[in-house]
Design a protein around this motif. Sequence first.
Motif, PDB file in Angstrom:
ATOM      1  N   VAL A  94     -22.772 175.331   5.445  1.00 21.75           N
ATOM      2  CA  VAL A  94     -22.694 175.551   6.884  1.00 21.75           C
ATOM      3  C   VAL A  94     -23.296 176.915   7.182  1.00 21.75           C
ATOM      4  CG1 VAL A  94     -21.184 175.757   8.885  1.00 21.75           C
ATOM      5  CG2 VAL A  94     -20.623 174.128   7.067  1.00 21.75           C
ATOM      6  N   LEU A  95     -24.365 176.930   7.934  1.00 25.73           N
ATOM      7  CA  LEU A  95     -25.071 178.174   8.233  1.00 25.73           C
ATOM      8  C   LEU A  95     -24.661 178.698   9.608  1.00 25.73           C
ATOM      9  CD1 LEU A  95     -28.642 177.117   7.023  1.00 25.73           C
ATOM     10  CD2 LEU A  95     -26.910 178.394   5.760  1.00 25.73           C
ATOM     11  N   SER A  96     -23.984 179.822   9.585  1.00 21.84           N
ATOM     12  CA  SER A  96     -23.653 180.518  10.836  1.00 21.84           C
ATOM     13  C   SER A  96     -23.881 182.014  10.626  1.00 21.84           C
ATOM     14  CB  SER A  96     -22.206 180.232  11.239  1.00 21.84           C
ATOM     15  OG  SER A  96     -21.304 180.687  10.240  1.00 21.84           O
ATOM     16  N   PRO A  97     -25.122 182.398  10.272  1.00 20.97           N
ATOM     17  CA  PRO A  97     -25.397 183.803   9.963  1.00 20.97           C
ATOM     18  C   PRO A  97     -25.520 184.698  11.184  1.00 20.97           C
ATOM     19  CG  PRO A  97     -27.414 182.538   9.801  1.00 20.97           C
ATOM     20  CD  PRO A  97     -26.314 181.554  10.090  1.00 20.97           C
ATOM     21  N   GLY A  98     -25.405 184.085  12.369  1.00 20.63           N
ATOM     22  CA  GLY A  98     -25.429 184.897  13.583  1.00 20.63           C
ATOM     23  C   GLY A  98     -26.821 185.325  13.980  1.00 20.63           C
ATOM     24  N   SER A  99     -26.897 186.477  14.626  1.00 21.47           N
ATOM     25  CA  SER A  99     -28.167 186.941  15.185  1.00 21.47           C
ATOM     26  C   SER A  99     -28.346 188.424  14.910  1.00 21.47           C
ATOM     27  CB  SER A  99     -28.195 186.679  16.699  1.00 21.47           C
ATOM     28  OG  SER A  99     -27.085 187.308  17.344  1.00 21.47           O
ATOM     29  N   GLY A 132     -21.549 183.354   6.828  1.00 18.91           N
ATOM     30  CA  GLY A 132     -21.305 184.083   8.056  1.00 18.91           C
ATOM     31  C   GLY A 132     -19.858 184.028   8.499  1.00 18.91           C
ATOM     32  N   ALA A 133     -19.324 185.218   8.858  1.00 14.45           N
ATOM     33  CA  ALA A 133     -17.924 185.311   9.288  1.00 14.45           C
ATOM     34  C   ALA A 133     -17.836 185.750  10.744  1.00 14.45           C
ATOM     35  CB  ALA A 133     -17.150 186.275   8.392  1.00 14.45           C
ATOM     36  N   GLY A 134     -18.718 185.185  11.563  1.00 12.60           N
ATOM     37  CA  GLY A 134     -18.640 185.426  12.996  1.00 12.60           C
ATOM     38  C   GLY A 134     -17.675 184.436  13.635  1.00 12.60           C
ATOM     39  N   PHE A 135     -17.802 184.285  14.947  1.00 11.47           N
ATOM     40  CA  PHE A 135     -16.889 183.387  15.665  1.00 11.47           C
ATOM     41  C   PHE A 135     -16.993 181.951  15.147  1.00 11.47           C
ATOM     42  CE2 PHE A 135     -17.380 186.835  18.787  1.00 11.47           C
ATOM     43  CZ  PHE A 135     -16.044 187.085  19.070  1.00 11.47           C
ATOM     44  N   ALA A 136     -18.217 181.465  14.936  1.00  9.71           N
ATOM     45  CA  ALA A 136     -18.408 180.084  14.492  1.00  9.71           C
ATOM     46  C   ALA A 136     -17.893 179.879  13.077  1.00  9.71           C
ATOM     47  CB  ALA A 136     -19.894 179.718  14.585  1.00  9.71           C
ATOM     48  N   PRO A 191     -26.072 178.379  24.975  1.00  7.67           N
ATOM     49  CA  PRO A 191     -26.378 179.807  24.870  1.00  7.67           C
ATOM     50  C   PRO A 191     -25.625 180.435  23.702  1.00  7.67           C
ATOM     51  CG  PRO A 191     -24.836 179.414  26.665  1.00  7.67           C
ATOM     52  CD  PRO A 191     -25.281 178.065  26.172  1.00  7.67           C
ATOM     53  N   PRO A 192     -26.148 181.534  23.142  1.00  6.52           N
ATOM     54  CA  PRO A 192     -25.493 182.180  21.992  1.00  6.52           C
ATOM     55  C   PRO A 192     -24.317 183.048  22.422  1.00  6.52           C
ATOM     56  CG  PRO A 192     -27.501 183.358  22.546  1.00  6.52           C
ATOM     57  CD  PRO A 192     -27.442 182.169  23.458  1.00  6.52           C
ATOM     58  N   THR A 193     -23.220 182.396  22.798  1.00  2.00           N
ATOM     59  CA  THR A 193     -22.028 183.116  23.253  1.00  2.00           C
ATOM     60  C   THR A 193     -20.859 182.841  22.324  1.00  2.00           C
ATOM     61  OG1 THR A 193     -21.266 181.290  24.665  1.00  2.00           O
ATOM     62  CG2 THR A 193     -22.784 182.901  25.663  1.00  2.00           C
ATOM     63  N   VAL A 244     -31.070 188.838  21.750  1.00  3.59           N
ATOM     64  CA  VAL A 244     -30.863 188.660  20.315  1.00  3.59           C
ATOM     65  C   VAL A 244     -31.848 187.629  19.779  1.00  3.59           C
ATOM     66  CG1 VAL A 244     -28.418 189.261  20.417  1.00  3.59           C
ATOM     67  CG2 VAL A 244     -29.107 186.864  20.705  1.00  3.59           C
ATOM     68  N   ALA A 245     -32.060 187.689  18.481  1.00  5.52           N
ATOM     69  CA  ALA A 245     -32.887 186.703  17.773  1.00  5.52           C
ATOM     70  C   ALA A 245     -32.065 186.156  16.615  1.00  5.52           C
ATOM     71  CB  ALA A 245     -34.169 187.352  17.257  1.00  5.52           C
ATOM     72  N   ALA A 246     -32.353 184.934  16.239  1.00  6.80           N
ATOM     73  CA  ALA A 246     -31.612 184.315  15.131  1.00  6.80           C
ATOM     74  C   ALA A 246     -31.793 185.110  13.850  1.00  6.80           C
ATOM     75  CB  ALA A 246     -32.077 182.878  14.927  1.00  6.80           C
TER      76      ALA A 246
END
Length: 446
Positions: free
Chosen positions: A101-106, A3-7, A313-315, A260-262
């Motif tokens: 590291v799992l950060s696949p977002g939502s 995942g290439a989101g913020f996290a 929260p998912p922010t 959103v959902a995971a």
Amino acid sequence: MVGAGFAGVACVRRLERRLGVGEADLSLVTPFSYQLYLPLLPQVASGVLTPQSIAVSLRRSSKHRTRIIPGGAVGVDAKAKVCVIRKITGEMVNEPYDYIVLSPGSITRTFDIPGLVDNARGMKTLAEAAYIRDHVISQLDLADASQDEAERASRLQFVVVGGGYAGTETAACLQRLTTNAIRRYPRLDPKLIKWHLIDIAPKLMPELGDKLGQSALEILRKRGIEVSLGVSIEKAGPEEVTFTDGRVLPCRTLIWTAGVAASPLVATLDAETVRGRLAVTPEMTVPRLDGVFALGDAAAVPDTTKGDDAVCPPTAQHSMRQGRVMADNILASLRNQPLKPYAHKDLGLVVDLGGKDAVSKPLGIELRGLPAQAVARGYHWSALRTNVAKTRVLTNWMLNAFAGDDFVRTGFQSRNPATLKDFEYTNDYLTADQIREHTRGLIAGG
């Protein structure tokens, strides 16, 4: 890293800076070679910003120590320590790991509402924002060309579901676009254009507090947006929408932002979840799964500043800071040092309602109008990771302020009205049995 989101990007960038030479190999799994700055997506939908402005290049912002794998993780075999990846070509490959590291977002959260997934559009991806912009302008074009009053009425009514940050900004920005665009359509009565913002919750953006939330509500209603609280969708069709209060609206534009959902990737792991998000420790490790970490929207990271069973929260604000702590914990794992828990107090919320309208609450200070707008845009501008992205966004804002909106329709997927599943690829993920079958040879040979 998945995942290439913020996290994910925050974690990778920090690791690139702090890993020693030869200490570890980094791989980043992402279908796109950019980080999407999600908070500005409504401004792309309304044409204030170009899509490229908020697609921050990963290759420009990295130190080139990370191998970028163009695809999406569709399963994880924690026993074999293998991530199953579907490349953008459709090819399936196994990627072994020591730490993942799992950060696949939502993804957009939907409910079992008849017609919803086929007739609603989301606001989670760059493609959706570009599609919605084209779709909204096409409704004006088609209404202007039509001789049928009923068709005109259905094309000029727009419904946004979700009174949170995304839904409120989306409704506000797109309503401003149609208000400015109608001047170019002398055959259309401006009074026919109606925007509806609905939410099942009793308050609009409760995170803002009662006063600012009420201020935002008054701004929207003053601009002609009909806000209905305690209401949701009962049924969605291609040409009408039925509300839970019994109203039936002729409508061909339904934008769904009701939470959103995971990511479905979470379901491929044999791990405990909290409201669909991976249950993790304060250090963001996944219990019972060796070498597996999770953060961001897909993880229920304990909020240690609130205690009890509270989760963050998912922010974007939390995700970015979790990414930095995660990088430190990966380094600590490699160096046999103790991990540290994540702790961060939310710094507030900024809401850009388009034009001179905004409400913000930085550090608990309530702001409205231009001061709130300055804080909102200043925060977003400073959060962009590259100078190129900052320059593009600032230039777009200045151009829009002086030249106004443009109403160009590009024809993006004009004859292929895509659904939520098409844009967010929710059907790509594997079952647990499929994952085991795909990695069986690795386990046998291990």
